[in-house]
Design an enzyme around this catalytic site. Structure first.
Site, PDB file in Angstrom:
ATOM      1  CB  ALA B  16      25.983 -26.929 -24.967  1.00  0.00           C
ATOM      2  CG  PHE B 115      11.416 -27.286 -11.620  1.00  0.00           C
ATOM      3  CD1 PHE B 115      10.976 -28.523 -11.175  1.00  0.00           C
ATOM      4  CD2 PHE B 115      12.742 -27.157 -12.017  1.00  0.00           C
ATOM      5  CE1 PHE B 115      11.840 -29.615 -11.135  1.00  0.00           C
ATOM      6  CE2 PHE B 115      13.614 -28.247 -11.980  1.00  0.00           C
ATOM      7  CZ  PHE B 115      13.155 -29.475 -11.539  1.00  0.00           C
ATOM      8  CD  GLN B 235      21.353 -22.511  -9.107  1.00  0.00           C
ATOM      9  OE1 GLN B 235      21.321 -23.502  -9.830  1.00  0.00           O
ATOM     10  NE2 GLN B 235      20.478 -21.538  -9.203  1.00  0.00           N
ATOM     11  CG  HIS B 237      20.810 -28.141  -6.004  1.00  0.00           C
ATOM     12  ND1 HIS B 237      20.027 -28.769  -5.063  1.00  0.00           N
ATOM     13  CD2 HIS B 237      20.093 -28.149  -7.156  1.00  0.00           C
ATOM     14  CE1 HIS B 237      18.885 -29.141  -5.636  1.00  0.00           C
ATOM     15  NE2 HIS B 237      18.905 -28.775  -6.910  1.00  0.00           N
ATOM     16  CG  LEU B 247      21.203 -32.224  -7.507  1.00  0.00           C
ATOM     17  CD1 LEU B 247      21.783 -30.948  -8.065  1.00  0.00           C
ATOM     18  CD2 LEU B 247      20.172 -32.763  -8.475  1.00  0.00           C
ATOM     19  CD  GLU B 250      14.265 -26.310  -7.960  1.00  0.00           C
ATOM     20  OE1 GLU B 250      15.477 -26.175  -8.162  1.00  0.00           O
ATOM     21  OE2 GLU B 250      13.441 -25.425  -8.180  1.00  0.00           O
ATOM     22  NE  ARG B 283      17.909 -25.337  -8.548  1.00  0.00           N
ATOM     23  CZ  ARG B 283      18.275 -26.023  -9.624  1.00  0.00           C
ATOM     24  NH1 ARG B 283      19.395 -25.730 -10.248  1.00  0.00           N
ATOM     25  NH2 ARG B 283      17.510 -26.996 -10.072  1.00  0.00           N
ATOM     26  CG  HIS B 348      23.603 -27.574  -8.968  1.00  0.00           C
ATOM     27  ND1 HIS B 348      23.829 -28.874  -9.348  1.00  0.00           N
ATOM     28  CD2 HIS B 348      22.453 -27.203  -9.585  1.00  0.00           C
ATOM     29  CE1 HIS B 348      22.853 -29.265 -10.160  1.00  0.00           C
ATOM     30  NE2 HIS B 348      22.021 -28.269 -10.330  1.00  0.00           N
ATOM     31  NE  ARG B 383      21.228 -23.775 -13.760  1.00  0.00           N
ATOM     32  CZ  ARG B 383      20.532 -24.830 -13.373  1.00  0.00           C
ATOM     33  NH1 ARG B 383      19.310 -25.041 -13.836  1.00  0.00           N
ATOM     34  NH2 ARG B 383      21.039 -25.695 -12.509  1.00  0.00           N
ATOM     35  CG  LEU B 389      18.580 -30.111 -18.784  1.00  0.00           C
ATOM     36  CD1 LEU B 389      17.680 -31.332 -18.556  1.00  0.00           C
ATOM     37  CD2 LEU B 389      19.983 -30.567 -19.150  1.00  0.00           C
TER      38      LEU B 389
END
Lengths: 287, 611
Positions: B16, B115, B235, B237, B247, B250, B283, B348, B383, B389
């Site tokens: 960002a 996804f 969240q 994960h 991690l 996914e 998730r 996560h 999310r 991203l």
């Protein structure tokens, strides 16, 4: 403090065992709880691993002269070099200083000189090393403090190769990408994995002797773009000119030390060799 | 006193922040980035999966928006979600034009894959290291443009005027500790400060987040008077390695990876957690399923379940998920081509954060936020994978453009006190949250401090004396406080939550605050004093942990990532609203603002979120 290589030769080790450290803390009445926690952990651990860590601080009495401190860390299955450093810092000496962030070999912060070889602390398992484990800052770089080295020279070299994509062939259509074959993507894939840890630069004898040498990481960065067909022939030509300079690819003597230490398994030496061949080909074209 | 002056200051240099800096630069502003790490060390680099964007025939932004709203469990704000879905394709193509090495199809176009929670395979990816390539590609653009980067400068305070009402306040810059030299320096921003400091996973002790993810931006904005929003939505994960929290993308499940329990049952189907989507359910659903399996005795070593991808075949694994092999081997000692990987849920991502409009504005003039530290809100209560991203690049760009003066029109997402619909008055807390006393310096003065340079100078002076004080006194080391805080949060504010344990957490947080009164830095050095940095971070973790727990206690329903044992149903009549917490000069105040379900051309109707 320029490099620790000399340090090893003169061997100014001033060891202090963790017992002594604990006694000292206790005397000053500082962090008794921490000490207790450490002792409990130590007594519960089946095994401890001894780490010898390079210490230096330019402004703190007693640390101006480089030395090694020894810490006994309770060993756990799966423990990495970074884990052992974090343990030592959080339980024995909160001034122990090292860079680290992601803990998963992607941020590139914790390249260290472990048992005489450049490695990432976070992805080096203690069981894979000879004990005691000796942990030093990267050779051939200025030591800022303890295990932290000055990275500015490395960053300068990376930036010297115009490390950004350039092309004159962007498609006209709205929301249209440039096409790239799978083969070409595969060609540059390994080179794009670089995490800027500088292990390669630290391992390179040529870079140690020639401060202006671009070094393996920067040349690999140039390779990543020069081999990407989306950039086009003119820009490739321009890139080859950059890496062909006096302190560029021709300095490499193919000793493979960079390739051996790269934590991302990038075939750095091969990439340098390939650029040499590309440069020769390109020069022949103008004859 | 050193004061660096720029038009726009971006704090943080992950996805960002980099995108914001490039955007402000595109707009002609003199922009500087101030970051506690070097940009390429930022945790965006660890993102594996991909970037959702409606790029292909058969897909469109409205489907992406719908999926995101459904995934958010109807707690996302429609204008923000639609902005994300509309802008993402252009931003992804922009990345491709900047050379990002996306994975490719046979025809040479960028690849997309399925996804969880998506109605179309729109997750654009670059191997299993999409974040790494996104981060490096954008940093390359920062180098190309010659944007100033102050790396290893730790921003510890915002320079904000001290008007009584936060909405009258103006942000004129910030204060940073130069990690290498130990100097405390000021940054004066003529046009705006953009916070892009990322996540705060270090609030918990098992997290996929980096050690640097300590919620600094959100904590600073909160104390400066900006409300934080929906902080209870964290969240977890479902597939992290048990020993480290590393991690496993996914993408493994997207490519066909299967979850098994100790009995060898494919529990997502066989125990009815998600009869349609199975492993690809969102998730929170998968995380709770795994913990339920473990709690009911069907886990392995009472701790984890198995994620198996062996049936995909070695070739496909190497082609699409090669880095997973390295991660499992290096950090867990397991070769996933030959054996299943142990996985368990880990913290996560934080959906909640600094309240912003879809332009990245906060209620303090000149202060923006984008990325994980912000809450626009795109993700609502949960999310979707592949949506973080695009959030970075879409809202990073918007904040950068807006701060540099581009007219983006009036924002639809309301911010500040005018958005308040009701106050929370009956929250039963065992201890008073917030500041221990009014002398801890975060309380605004008397409205006298308004002149920009004075505001920055005053903030520098304040930080200097705070640092001096911590360096000179004797007292408690932060590491103990941090450790106890993390442990209490993981025990009590995890995937499963209940009233009493949330209250227990508030008590521990209060104790941590009290102990922090005596915190001291043992390392006397000015050079690279990480002891000092971690000590300052720990204060931020305490404030963030408290807001998460307060929000979790207030919200007595089950929505998205937030589950309450006593309230296992979604309560739309009562809870289609955001939980807001304002620092309120040290006496935190909870209130609510309605969720915006009215989109550009339609109203989103809350439906049962089943997969």
């Amino acid at each position: 403090m320029s490099t620790q290589v000399q340090e090893r030769e003169t061997d100014t080790e001033a060891e202090e065992t963790s017992d002594q450290q604990q006694r000292r803390r206790s005397e000053t009445g500082e962090r008794d709880d921490m000490r207790e926690r450490a002792e409990t952990d130590l007594s519960e651990a089946d095994e401890t691993v001894r780490i010898k860590v390079f210490r230096y601080d330019p402004e703190v009495e007693g640390k101006k002269d480089p030395r090694f401190d020894t810490f006994e860390v309770p060993f756990r299955k799966g423990m990495t070099v970074l884990d052992s450093l974090i343990y030592a810092r959080d339980h024995f000496d909160s001034s122990l200083t090292f860079r680290h962030s992601c803990r998963q070999a992607i941020c590139g912060s914790d390249a260290l000189f472990v048992n005489g070889r450049q490695r990432l602390g976070c992805k080096t398992q203690m069981v894979d090393l000879e004990w005691p484990v000796r942990i030093e800052p990267l050779p051939h770089a200025e030591v800022v403090k303890d295990l932290v080295v000055d990275m500015e020279h490395f960053y300068d070299q990376m930036e010297a190769v115009e490390p950004y994509f350039q092309t004159n062939d962007l498609p006209d259509g709205e929301l249209e990408e440039q096409r790239q074959t799978r083969e070409n993507r595969e060609k540059v894939k390994m080179s794009t994995r670089c995490i800027w840890c500088s292990a390669c630069m630290s391992s390179c004898n040529i870079a140690a002797g020639d401060n202006e040498y671009l070094g393996p990481a920067a040349i690999n960065k140039a390779y990543r773009f020069a081999m990407d067909k989306r950039e086009g022939a003119d820009i490739k030509e321009h890139r080859l000119n950059i890496i062909e300079q006096e302190h560029g690819v021709w300095r490499c003597q193919t000793q493979f030390s960079c390739t051996e230490v790269c934590p991302k398994d990038i075939p750095l030496t091969e990439h340098i060799q390939e650029l040499k061949r590309e440069a020769v080909k390109s020069n022949l074209k103008f004859w | 006193m050193t004061i660096h002056e720029h038009d726009v200051i971006v704090v943080g240099a992950g996805g960002a922040g980099l995108r914001a800096a490039i955007a402000a630069n595109e707009e002609g502003a003199d922009v500087a980035m101030v970051t506690k790490l070097h940009p390429v060390r930022s945790h965006t680099g660890a993102a594996e999966g991909g970037i959702n964007a409606a790029l292909r025939d058969g897909d469109d932004w409205e489907l992406h928006a719908y999926d995101t709203m459904k995934g958010s469990d109807y707690l996302g704000d429609a204008p923000a979600i639609e902005t994300l879905a509309q802008d993402a394709p252009e931003e992804v193509i922009q990345l491709e034009h900047w050379g990002m090495p996306f994975s490719r199809e046979d025809d040479g176009r960028v690849s997309q894959r399925p996804f969880g929670g998506l109605s179309f395979p729109r997750t654009t990816y670059a191997g299993a290291e999409t974040g790494h390539h996104l981060l490096h590609t954008m940093y390359e653009q920062v180098v190309k443009r010659g944007i100033t980067v102050y790396d290893e400068f730790y921003v510890s305070r915002l320079a904000v005027t001290d008007h009584d009402d936060p909405e009258d306040r103006e942000c004129h810059g910030c204060v940073a500790y130069d990690i290498k030299s130990g100097d405390v320096v000021g940054f004066r921003a003529n046009n705006g400060v953009i916070l892009a400091t990322g996540g705060d996973g270090q609030v918990f002790d098992h997290t996929t987040n980096a050690v640097a993810n300590t919620g600094d931006g959100a904590a600073m904005a909160y104390r400066a008077g900006v409300p934080v929003e929906d902080m209870e939505f964290v969240q977890f994960h479902p597939t992290t390695l048990p020993s480290t929290g590393v991690l496993i993308s996914e993408g493994v499940r997207g490519e066909g990876g299967i979850l098994y329990n100790r009995e060898g049952e494919r529990f997502m189907f066989e125990h009815g957690y998600a009869n349609n989507d199975g492993e690809l359910a969102s998730r929170d659903v998968v995380s709770r399923a795994e913990l339920t399996e473990v709690n009911e005795g069907r886990g392995i070593n009472d701790e984890y379940v198995y994620l198996d991808m062996r049936h995909l075949g070695e070739e496909r694994i190497y082609d699409r998920l090669e880095n997973i092999i390295h991660l499992a081997e290096d950090f867990e000692g397991v070769n996933p081509v030959e054996e299943p990987m142990p996985v368990k849920p880990g913290q996560h991502y934080h959906m909640g954060g600094i309240e912003t409009s879809e332009h990245g504005e906060t209620c303090i003039n000149g202060l923006y936020a984008a990325g994980e530290c912000a809450c626009a809100s795109v993700h609502g209560s949960n999310r979707l994978g592949g949506n973080a991203l695009p959030e970075l690049i879409v809202f990073g760009a918007r904040a950068g453009h807006h701060a540099a003066g581009r007219d983006l029109g009036k924002a639809e997402v309301p911010i500040g006190s005018s958005a308040e619909s009701e106050a929370e008055e009956g929250l039963d807390t065992p201890v008073e949250p917030g500041a221990l006393d009014s002398t801890d310096g975060d309380v605004a003065a008397d409205g006298a401090l308004v002149e920009p340079t004075e505001v920055v100078e005053h903030a520098v002076e304040y930080e200097r004396s705070r640092v001096e004080d911590m360096l000179e006194r004797d007292g408690t080391n932060h590491a103990e406080i941090r450790g106890d805080l993390q442990k209490a949060m993981t025990e009590n504010v995890n995937v499963f939550r209940e009233k009493e344990s949330l209250k227990d957490a508030l008590e521990v947080i209060r104790e941590c605050r009290e102990r922090y009164q005596d915190v001291a830095v043992s390392d006397p050095s000015r050079t690279y004093n990480t002891d000092l940095i971690h000590t300052i971070e720990t204060r931020n973790l305490i404030d963030i942990a408290e807001t998460i727990t307060l929000g979790a206690l207030a919200r007595d329903e089950f929505r998205g990532a937030h589950w309450r044992r006593e309230h296992q149903e979604r309560k739309d009549e009562e809870w289609l609203k955001h939980t807001m917490i304002s620092w309120n000069e040290g006496t935190p105040r909870l209130y609510y603002k309605p969720v915006v379900l009215e989109g550009e051309s339609k109203e989103y109707e809350p439906k049962v979120r089943s997969y």
